[in-house]
Write an enzyme that holds these catalytic residues in place. Structure first.
Site, short mmCIF file in Angstrom:
data_model
loop_
_atom_site.label_atom_id
_atom_site.label_comp_id
_atom_site.label_asym_id
_atom_site.label_seq_id
_atom_site.Cartn_x
_atom_site.Cartn_y
_atom_site.Cartn_z
N CYS A 123 100.53 -2.67 -4.86
CA CYS A 123 101.00 -3.14 -3.67
C CYS A 123 99.82 -3.23 -2.79
O CYS A 123 99.82 -3.80 -1.63
CB CYS A 123 102.33 -2.38 -3.13
SG CYS A 123 103.57 -2.45 -4.30
N HIS B 218 102.30 -3.85 4.04
CA HIS B 218 103.18 -4.15 2.90
C HIS B 218 104.66 -4.05 3.22
O HIS B 218 104.86 -3.00 3.66
CB HIS B 218 102.67 -3.09 1.73
CG HIS B 218 103.53 -3.30 0.63
ND1 HIS B 218 104.12 -4.32 0.09
CD2 HIS B 218 104.06 -2.26 -0.13
CE1 HIS B 218 104.51 -3.92 -0.98
NE2 HIS B 218 104.70 -2.57 -1.16
N ASN C 259 110.55 -6.39 -1.49
CA ASN C 259 109.06 -6.18 -1.72
C ASN C 259 108.63 -6.87 -3.01
O ASN C 259 108.80 -6.86 -3.98
CB ASN C 259 109.37 -4.62 -2.06
CG ASN C 259 107.88 -3.78 -2.65
OD1 ASN C 259 106.82 -4.66 -2.78
ND2 ASN C 259 107.81 -2.70 -2.80
#
Ligand code: UT7
Length: 330
Positions: A115, A256, A286
């Site tokens: 990520c 993020h 996500n």
């Protein structure tokens, strides 16, 4: 400011697959409910790709949009860095993306930092531009974690969505990458994994090899949460210091998009008010390496991303990895 690094941001694009998975859908799969997911994560839905969709397609679509925004053609790309943990081909997917785009002159490679991949990719591509090796670079964050989720694990399957986002960078002054900081925390690797599991196969005499398969995503959610809330503000502060900026100068905090509670906690620790924090958590979930460029694209599509604005970008996740970049847009 410590000075520019000779990199200008000239376009952003994003692509989401068509499928939508809502919290109510997830309640049909595992023991969960809409209220728990909204309260603990802020998520309402995620975009999911069907088996016919490839990572290459999503990445190409995001790059085309970013090039369009920049007024450039695929033939003008010198370098493409594809940040992904979910390639179509483990040998690398950047070549496929360049072929599909029609950019045979460009060089490209995959980069894996989970990520944090987009921030690591941005910093990597910027070095090639700052040295004068290349003039135009595209950084793509693209992931399809739905391929690797354990759909029986309520601790992880509620979180992830698929997507791709891209930015186009060009060498030039005044520069837009003002400062950055990157970090790895290998000892905490087991907190979040998508790990290869060998099934030993004896070949000949005393020689055994290890073909096998990757295991689904496994996460110790609270540990990753604590890592993020503690370390993301610190790495942003470090990057701000290197950029010669203060929190007050940040127009947009783009983290993020792992959890709304993480976004809120980091912003609060940095003293950045909620109206300067970009969130796509509710709509996208996500999307791993794609989440930061998708949030940027969301801001641009709303007409709120203006030349000269200062952005604080920060990725965090598996590795564990952590990265922050302070940028001036346009
Ligand atoms: O992209 C990479 C970076 N990833 C992250 O940053 C993720 C960081 N972690 C998180 O965002 C949070 O830890 C989660 C959203 C994953 C979990 O939230 P939490 O507040 O940390 O919950 P928890 O794991 O402490 O679980 C609390 C309770 C547990 O039940 P008991 O033991 O208290 O009875 C869990 O079993 O909630 C339960 N639970 C659920 N209940 C309903 C866990 N998942 C769910 C669920 N629905 N989906």
């Amino acid at each position: 400011m410590l000075g520019s690094q000779g990199v200008r941001f000239v376009g952003v694009g994003g692509a989401l697959p068509d499928g939508r998975l809502t919290n109510d859908h997830l309640a049909q799969l595992v023991d969960t409910n809409d209220e728990w997911i909204r309260t603990r994560t802020g998520m309402q839905q995620r975009a999911l790709a069907g088996p016919e969709v490839t990572l290459t397609q999503l990445a190409v679509s995001a790059v085309r949009q970013a090039l369009g925004a920049a007024g450039l053609e695929p033939s003008q790309i010198d370098l493409l860095v594809l940040a992904t943990s979910t390639p179509d081909d483990l040998f690398g997917t950047a070549s496929l993306v360049l072929a599909e785009l029609g950019a045979p002159q460009a060089v490209g490679f995959d980069l894996t930092a989970a990520c944090s991949g987009f921030v690591f990719g941005l910093v990597t591509a910027s070095q090639f531009l700052a040295t004068g090796a290349y003039r135009t670079a595209v950084v793509v964050g693209a992931d399809m974690l739905s391929r690797w989720v354990d759909w029986t694990d309520r601790g992880t399957c509620i979180l992830f969505g698929d997507g791709a986002g891209a930015v186009v960078l060009q060498a030039g002054d005044p520069g837009g990458l003002l400062g950055f900081a990157l970090h790895n925390d290998g000892p905490q690797n087991s907190c979040l994994t998508l790990r290869f599991q060998p099934s030993p196969r004896p070949l000949v005499e005393d020689l055994t090899v290890g073909p096998g398969q990757f295991q689904p995503i496994a996460m110790q959610g609270q540990k990753v949460y604590q890592f993020a809330v503690r370390q993301v503000p610190e790495i942003i502060e470090k990057a701000l210091f290197r950029a010669g900026c203060t929190q007050d100068q940040v127009d947009w905090l783009i983290l993020h998009q792992a959890n709304q509670r993480i976004l809120d906690a980091v912003a609060e620790r940095l003293g950045i008010p909620p109206e300067r924090v970009v969130s796509t958590v509710a709509e996208h979930g996500n999307t791993s390496a794609a989440s930061i460029p998708l949030a940027l694209e969301h801001l641009a599509a709303a007409g709120r991303l203006q030349p000269g604005q200062v952005l604080a970008l920060a990725g965090f996740g598996a590795g564990l990895t952590l990265g922050a970049a302070i940028c001036r847009w346009g």
